[in-house]
Scaffold this motif. Structure first.
Motif, PDB file in Angstrom:
ATOM      1  N   LEU A 181      60.399  50.361  11.360  1.00  0.00           N
ATOM      2  CA  LEU A 181      60.977  49.072  11.719  1.00  0.00           C
ATOM      3  C   LEU A 181      62.589  49.248  11.626  1.00  0.00           C
ATOM      4  O   LEU A 181      63.316  48.799  12.595  1.00  0.00           O
ATOM      5  CB  LEU A 181      60.480  48.063  10.705  1.00  0.00           C
ATOM      6  CG  LEU A 181      59.228  47.629  10.867  1.00  0.00           C
ATOM      7  CD1 LEU A 181      59.024  46.445   9.402  1.00  0.00           C
ATOM      8  CD2 LEU A 181      59.088  46.751  11.951  1.00  0.00           C
ATOM      9  N   MET A 185      65.782  31.622   2.372  1.00  0.00           N
ATOM     10  CA  MET A 185      64.529  31.572   2.282  1.00  0.00           C
ATOM     11  C   MET A 185      63.779  32.805   2.664  1.00  0.00           C
ATOM     12  O   MET A 185      62.887  33.255   2.029  1.00  0.00           O
ATOM     13  CB  MET A 185      64.528  30.661   3.695  1.00  0.00           C
ATOM     14  CG  MET A 185      63.455  29.239   3.922  1.00  0.00           C
ATOM     15  SD  MET A 185      61.783  29.534   3.155  1.00  0.00           S
ATOM     16  CE  MET A 185      60.862  28.755   4.732  1.00  0.00           C
ATOM     17  N   SER A 218      63.759  50.983  14.646  1.00  0.00           N
ATOM     18  CA  SER A 218      63.675  50.099  15.722  1.00  0.00           C
ATOM     19  C   SER A 218      64.818  49.098  15.752  1.00  0.00           C
ATOM     20  O   SER A 218      65.110  48.427  16.802  1.00  0.00           O
ATOM     21  CB  SER A 218      62.373  49.591  15.879  1.00  0.00           C
ATOM     22  OG  SER A 218      62.235  48.224  15.071  1.00  0.00           O
ATOM     23  N   GLN A 235      60.744  34.650   0.514  1.00  0.00           N
ATOM     24  CA  GLN A 235      59.550  34.847   1.126  1.00  0.00           C
ATOM     25  C   GLN A 235      59.359  36.663   0.976  1.00  0.00           C
ATOM     26  O   GLN A 235      57.981  36.992   0.665  1.00  0.00           O
ATOM     27  CB  GLN A 235      59.905  34.947   2.524  1.00  0.00           C
ATOM     28  CG  GLN A 235      59.140  33.867   3.579  1.00  0.00           C
ATOM     29  CD  GLN A 235      57.834  33.976   3.198  1.00  0.00           C
ATOM     30  OE1 GLN A 235      57.134  34.881   3.963  1.00  0.00           O
ATOM     31  NE2 GLN A 235      57.119  33.413   2.263  1.00  0.00           N
ATOM     32  N   ILE A 279      65.032  41.201   9.894  1.00  0.00           N
ATOM     33  CA  ILE A 279      63.961  40.797  10.941  1.00  0.00           C
ATOM     34  C   ILE A 279      63.843  39.266  10.877  1.00  0.00           C
ATOM     35  O   ILE A 279      64.056  38.480  12.009  1.00  0.00           O
ATOM     36  CB  ILE A 279      62.714  41.509  10.848  1.00  0.00           C
ATOM     37  CG1 ILE A 279      62.975  42.904  11.332  1.00  0.00           C
ATOM     38  CG2 ILE A 279      61.626  40.568  11.750  1.00  0.00           C
ATOM     39  CD1 ILE A 279      61.569  43.691  10.967  1.00  0.00           C
ATOM     40  N   LEU A 280      63.918  38.637   9.722  1.00  0.00           N
ATOM     41  CA  LEU A 280      63.569  37.378   9.543  1.00  0.00           C
ATOM     42  C   LEU A 280      64.672  36.381   9.900  1.00  0.00           C
ATOM     43  O   LEU A 280      64.647  35.328  10.564  1.00  0.00           O
ATOM     44  CB  LEU A 280      63.166  36.798   8.199  1.00  0.00           C
ATOM     45  CG  LEU A 280      61.696  37.149   7.722  1.00  0.00           C
ATOM     46  CD1 LEU A 280      61.317  36.646   6.730  1.00  0.00           C
ATOM     47  CD2 LEU A 280      60.648  36.510   8.927  1.00  0.00           C
ATOM     48  N   SER A 339      65.510  35.996  13.377  1.00  0.00           N
ATOM     49  CA  SER A 339      64.792  35.192  13.998  1.00  0.00           C
ATOM     50  C   SER A 339      65.344  33.872  13.788  1.00  0.00           C
ATOM     51  O   SER A 339      64.449  32.771  14.075  1.00  0.00           O
ATOM     52  CB  SER A 339      63.403  35.375  13.859  1.00  0.00           C
ATOM     53  OG  SER A 339      62.705  36.821  14.054  1.00  0.00           O
ATOM     54  N   GLY A 340      66.116  33.798  12.835  1.00  0.00           N
ATOM     55  CA  GLY A 340      66.466  32.198  12.565  1.00  0.00           C
ATOM     56  C   GLY A 340      66.199  31.699  11.222  1.00  0.00           C
ATOM     57  O   GLY A 340      66.271  30.441  10.935  1.00  0.00           O
ATOM     58  N   VAL A 341      65.709  32.462  10.379  1.00  0.00           N
ATOM     59  CA  VAL A 341      65.077  32.063   8.809  1.00  0.00           C
ATOM     60  C   VAL A 341      66.384  32.252   8.139  1.00  0.00           C
ATOM     61  O   VAL A 341      67.257  33.356   8.211  1.00  0.00           O
ATOM     62  CB  VAL A 341      64.047  33.187   8.493  1.00  0.00           C
ATOM     63  CG1 VAL A 341      63.526  32.492   7.169  1.00  0.00           C
ATOM     64  CG2 VAL A 341      62.799  33.082   9.514  1.00  0.00           C
TER      65      VAL A 341
END
Lengths: 132, 132
Positions: A113, A93, A116, A97, A83-84, A87-89
């Motif tokens: 999750l 990183m 989905s 996180q 998911i991260l 989103s471009g992370v």
DNA sequence: AAATATTTTAGTATTATACTAATATTATGG
DNA sequence: CCATAATATTAGTATAATACTAAAATATTT
């Protein structure tokens, strides 16, 4: 399954699984987690009392319960990682996180999750999302 | 901003902001967080020493720094809440889940998640995602 | 001023984390 | 088989966060 662990316990569980290629002893845990032997001793004692790991001749391994916890952690980890990164992370990183939170996630939520996201086979590093 | 807080500190910050309609004192915090006065006293002392809250005639409020932390927490909270509920997690469930992790999220990651969601105005409860 | 409300101090406890120093145990080489 | 080295364990101490009770100090309000 509903487990309750701390961050260090989480790191220990993950280290045990990810180094399962060779026998892991107390001093290996201490090395990997960068803690001194007595600190590792305490940690291991706690995990033993929770039935998450067991020791045989000094060799430490995850119990079936410990393994099931590992699976949940890693599933949460990789699902969130997807998911991260989506989103471009940056993936390092993201990983850093998510180590802080993966062991706190409720499995039912992670499962939703995961669904989905279309039940992806692998995480950004190419590792399997779903184990066992 | 890079803050480092605990779960109880997080709850205190959120409680202060969400009850900012009237003057909040130590005993209010104790009531809301369901802790005894001396425990609240300790918590408040810690938050004061971190410059997150301040007291004036016994009335406690968030400092500008405290407010900025609140904004980050709540943005993380609602962004994650949107992601979970979108996947079919019940919104109360999601909220409970996310309280455990929102204060641990890195703001840069949250910002990226927020953007990838299309910068939504409101969370599932209709509250604004982005403050300030 | 007395009574009530609120805050603070003092003292104790628990859990997780972490360390040093010392002791015990186990393994290994000679 | 014994000395040395490697590992594990115990003992003792420390810190941070959490939480409590009981008591004392301050404020506030009749």
């Amino acid at each position: 399954m509903e487990y309750n662990i701390t961050r260090k316990e989480r790191d220990c569980i993950v280290a045990l699984h990810e180094n399962s290629g060779f026998p892991i002893r107390l001093f290996n845990i201490a090395d990997i987690l960068k803690i001194k032997a007595p600190t590792a001793f305490e940690l291991i004692k706690r995990l033993e009392s929770k039935n998450i790991i067991s020791k045989t001749n000094g060799v430490i391994s995850l119990t079936p319960y410990g393994n099931s916890i590992y699976s949940e952690i890693i599933m949460a980890h990789r699902t969130l990682e997807l998911i991260l990164t989506k989103s471009g992370v940056n993936s390092d990183m993201a990983c850093e996180q998510i180590e802080k939170i993966d062991y706190l996630m409720d499995d039912a939520s992670v499962q939703k999750l995961f669904k989905s996201l279309g039940q992806p086979q692998t995480c950004p590093h190419g590792k399997p999302v779903k184990l066992s």
